[in-house]
Design a protein around this motif. Structure first.
Motif, PDB file in Angstrom:
ATOM      1  N   UNK A   1      11.495   0.023 -18.575  1.00 51.81           N
ATOM      2  CA  UNK A   1      10.690   1.038 -17.907  1.00 51.81           C
ATOM      3  C   UNK A   1       9.212   0.873 -18.232  1.00 51.81           C
ATOM      4  N   UNK A   2       8.378   1.320 -17.315  1.00 53.67           N
ATOM      5  CA  UNK A   2       6.930   1.206 -17.505  1.00 53.67           C
ATOM      6  C   UNK A   2       6.260   2.562 -17.347  1.00 53.67           C
ATOM      7  N   UNK A   3       5.272   2.824 -18.211  1.00 55.20           N
ATOM      8  CA  UNK A   3       4.421   4.006 -18.072  1.00 55.20           C
ATOM      9  C   UNK A   3       2.981   3.510 -18.082  1.00 55.20           C
ATOM     10  N   UNK A   4       2.153   4.020 -17.197  1.00 53.66           N
ATOM     11  CA  UNK A   4       0.746   3.610 -17.230  1.00 53.66           C
ATOM     12  C   UNK A   4      -0.070   4.572 -18.099  1.00 53.66           C
TER      13      UNK A   4
ATOM     14  N   UNK B   1      13.588   7.439 -25.121  1.00 54.98           N
ATOM     15  CA  UNK B   1      14.050   7.721 -23.754  1.00 54.98           C
ATOM     16  C   UNK B   1      13.546   9.088 -23.301  1.00 54.98           C
ATOM     17  N   UNK B   2      13.497  10.018 -24.259  1.00 58.04           N
ATOM     18  CA  UNK B   2      13.053  11.358 -23.921  1.00 58.04           C
ATOM     19  C   UNK B   2      11.601  11.345 -23.418  1.00 58.04           C
ATOM     20  N   UNK B   3      10.780  10.515 -24.053  1.00 62.26           N
ATOM     21  CA  UNK B   3       9.380  10.401 -23.612  1.00 62.26           C
ATOM     22  C   UNK B   3       9.339   9.957 -22.152  1.00 62.26           C
ATOM     23  N   UNK B   4      10.166   8.992 -21.820  1.00 61.93           N
ATOM     24  CA  UNK B   4      10.236   8.515 -20.438  1.00 61.93           C
ATOM     25  C   UNK B   4      10.692   9.645 -19.505  1.00 61.93           C
ATOM     26  N   UNK B   5      11.670  10.419 -19.950  1.00 63.10           N
ATOM     27  CA  UNK B   5      12.203  11.482 -19.097  1.00 63.10           C
ATOM     28  C   UNK B   5      11.194  12.615 -18.923  1.00 63.10           C
TER      29      UNK B   5
ATOM     30  N   UNK C   1       4.692   5.479 -13.069  1.00 65.82           N
ATOM     31  CA  UNK C   1       5.830   5.329 -13.953  1.00 65.82           C
ATOM     32  C   UNK C   1       6.889   4.590 -13.141  1.00 65.82           C
ATOM     33  N   UNK C   2       7.762   3.882 -13.792  1.00 68.01           N
ATOM     34  CA  UNK C   2       8.788   3.251 -12.971  1.00 68.01           C
ATOM     35  C   UNK C   2       9.664   2.275 -13.702  1.00 68.01           C
ATOM     36  N   UNK C   3      10.519   1.680 -12.888  1.00 63.07           N
ATOM     37  CA  UNK C   3      11.561   0.791 -13.367  1.00 63.07           C
ATOM     38  C   UNK C   3      11.035  -0.632 -13.247  1.00 63.07           C
TER      39      UNK C   3
ATOM     40  N   UNK D   1       8.231   1.066  -8.727  1.00 63.93           N
ATOM     41  CA  UNK D   1       7.273   1.980  -9.344  1.00 63.93           C
ATOM     42  C   UNK D   1       7.188   3.308  -8.587  1.00 63.93           C
ATOM     43  N   UNK D   2       6.877   4.353  -9.355  1.00 64.71           N
ATOM     44  CA  UNK D   2       6.637   5.669  -8.769  1.00 64.71           C
ATOM     45  C   UNK D   2       5.205   6.104  -9.046  1.00 64.71           C
TER      46      UNK D   2
END
Lengths: 453, 453
Positions: B243-246, B307-311, B363-365, B371-372
């Motif tokens: 997963x990616x977070x910008x 994972x929680x941070x991602x969620x 954010x995205x896969x 990406x979202x």
């Protein structure tokens, strides 16, 4: 002056036409083609399809003609469009794990090309050394690795298709995921040339893996073999391969090429797993289920030999048919049931064969509940052929009654049209016909295949 | 006397109707329904659809309305058919690894039920605690585990569907393999209620697995994050999650619930693998690509926190929008490109956002190239909303130019209709329309969704 004057490259030599009449489905009807073309580009396919539409000539696309349901057989007066000259691997993209190929690329050629960059194209139909990716896609071919890795459709991301009116459709994508509209890609996969002619295929690839570890286990009866399969899955294992041979096949293989198989066994399971502990667990579960003899390959050579025995199943049965009758033949069936019903299906097949006095050998993908009963008949004796077809029908009936499907991986073609109708019922059949009519209103693409007349 | 007198159970309370108007796609049009029904059996769905067909009333099926593309939004004068009361797990078959469920079963309910017998239903959309299997199937939902385990359609074996004329269709099978006719099952998966109403679903299950091991890596720029993704796949690894977070998301999450994330990083990758050696290899490849900080979770609790941070990405961005504007809103986008083009897409999104003076968090896969971009707008300011939509369109344009698709997993709904047309082109669109017309000639099933008007 004939209509063929408008079709450059049309071949009409009678011997050649004969050679293009049929696939490998024995004892299955085949018509007489008008001509054969072997296009080399999508534009040529477009021209051919437009010509056929203009003249109302049925079009039958063919790959390597290794199919087993008559799906590639000629219909009378058709134009055969052989795709074998469109055999270019257009692209292998290692980082995105995709390949783009023309339909005439042989499965083994693609598999070897991607192996060179550490990748794998999993679908492995028995015919993989000769069959084409186009044919694999058109029939949604299976194989031995499906139990773990799935069938062809799981790996098709996108297609280029020439439609019945000659327009070129692009479906799908090059991305791992995508939900842009209806899934036309998977509608064309398995449609056996009845909805369009596939001219390019984008497939997903997987990382290469080491050859799995292998074992064989022999069983005193089918119930214990079926029980072993259930135990393996109930235990949460994911075998890389789980194949079954019945006693008729064991004997046939041993006669064909002796390798010390226990021909007294009622069933043999051939299993593979990626990890030693999984294979050990499978071995123990086979013993628990009643196998008196479990033999694990100790190295890759031994493992390859075990697989080779499985691969000899078909030629061994052909030899058995020829030894039984001067003009012996095989009706090769393909049926899938829920895994837990395997033993019942095996027992029923044996009873059906005995009732009609017909030899039937069963081989198949036990882990998928997918069996291939091979029915031995005497081509010279109409009664024998008729008895073979009765056995075929009774096996189908039994498989459906066990919650199964009339074809696990060979496709419908000509052989299973009527059973398809039985399986789908009137509403299912109506919807299938509606799809066909929407895409091929003049019914020129491989007419009479898949859907009953 | 109104037409609704012929429809037992129809609800028309205005407040209730309002609550059924829309899914979770913000800033997306929604019509005014005529009534809501909540059938409990397939027979009731049949009666409802026949009533609608008789009166020419459009029918919009809904699950939990957690969709993000407006696919479940009401159209004016429609009948909402909420499937949430058909929420029975009909069967879990451990040995055959299948479950049969009604569409209103919540994803988490199915996941927990099958976990009790050592099995797993892999598809895990962000909404899994509330969204229904019916909705997941109708949108072909993705999730975080798709990079290794695939999306919803890979797990759907068979369906029961009420067609536009009220007939009941059964598609597919209960067997692992099957090629009996056209793949109608996968035609209905992702069709967003436009081809029929799904009333029962047979899904394939997998053995349960241990929770994967997890790491985070932060990157000084998007190019190095993209490079890390490429290296991971080129090395033949199969991460269980990538997963990616910008930077915008990192900052938003840290503000929402501080957990020590490096908010100076331009991108963060969250990866998981089933084996320690694979996670170690991923860590090293991230460092090789330029990550200055890689942190591996040492136990399940730490992994769960990551994972929680991602969620938290979505609520954190919602909070950011509300803090930025009194009536802040989010346009949530969904785009997929070939994995190797991720860095280009990220850079382009940043440029597009800057050009229009709009905040966009991505954010995205990453492992799926999906990406979202979340576009922050001021609902009270039409110029802000218009700028948001311009950003949305330019991101779409950019994604398609990079060889991508306009929706990786959220579906087309209302939001992407026009981009679908662009992506498919005229032939693709024609074929999609032909399928829709073949199955719903009066255009009563969720009209105006998926296909442009």
């Amino acid at each position: 002056m004939t209509i063929l004057d408008g079709l450059p490259g049309a071949l009409t030599d009678p011997d050649l036409l004969t050679s293009y009449r049929r696939d490998e489905a024995d004892l299955c009807e085949a018509g007489q083609p008008l001509a054969v073309v072997r296009p080399t580009t999508t534009d040529e396919v477009v021209a051919v399809v437009k010509w056929a539409a203009q003249h109302g000539v049925p079009v039958v696309a063919q790959g390597a003609r290794t199919g087993l349901a008559g799906g590639a057989n000629a219909v009378d007066g058709c134009l055969i469009v052989s795709m074998v000259n469109m055999d270019r691997i257009v692209e292998v993209d290692r980082s995105n794990r995709i390949a783009v190929v023309q339909p005439g690329v042989v499965n083994a050629a693609l598999s070897r090309a991607v192996a060179q960059v550490g990748l794998r194209y999993p679908p492995d139909p028995g015919s993989w050394e000769t069959s084409t990716i186009g044919g694999n896609v058109a029939t949604n071919a299976g194989g031995m690795c499906c139990v773990k890795y799935g069938v062809t459709t799981e790996y098709v991301l996108g297609l280029e298709v020439v439609l019945a009116d000659g327009r070129v459709l692009r479906t799908g994508r090059r991305t791992p995921k995508g939900v842009a509209g209806y899934d036309l890609t998977r509608l064309f996969v398995g449609s056996e040339g009845t909805l369009g002619i596939i001219t390019e295929i984008t497939v997903a690839l997987r990382p290469a893996i080491a050859d799995p570890l292998t074992l064989v286990a022999v069983f005193p009866n089918t119930a214990s073999a079926g029980d072993a399969v259930n135990r393996i899955f109930t235990a949460g294992l994911a075998p890389a391969l789980l194949e079954l041979l019945d006693q008729v096949h064991l004997a046939a293989i041993e006669r064909y090429q002796p390798m010390g198989l226990n021909t007294q066994a009622k069933a043999l399971l051939l299993a593979a797993a990626d990890r030693t502990e999984d294979l050990d667990a499978i071995a123990q579960l086979c013993r628990d289920a009643g196998s008196g003899e479990v033999w694990q390959a100790t190295d890759a050579t031994e493992a390859a030999e075990l697989l080779q025995a499985r691969r000899r199943a078909h030629p061994a049965m052909e030899k058995l048919a020829m030894e039984t009758y001067e003009h012996g033949g095989l009706i090769i069936d393909d049926i899938a049931v829920p895994r837990t019903r395997l033993a019942e299906l095996l027992d029923s097949i044996e009873l059906i064969a005995a009732k009609h006095g017909v030899t039937v050998g069963v081989v198949g993908h036990a882990g998928d509940g997918n069996l291939h009963p091979n029915i031995v008949v005497n081509r010279d004796d109409p009664d024998s052929v008729a008895a073979g077809h009765r056995v075929f029908d009774e096996i189908m009936e039994c498989g459906l009654a066990l919650g199964g499907t009339c074809t696990g991986e060979h496709g419908v073609g000509l052989l299973k049209r009527d059973w398809l109708a039985t399986e789908l019922g009137p509403v299912g059949l109506d919807v299938q016909r509606a799809i066909k009519t929407a895409l091929d209103p003049a019914n020129l693409l491989n007419p009479g295949k898949v859907l009953p007349l």
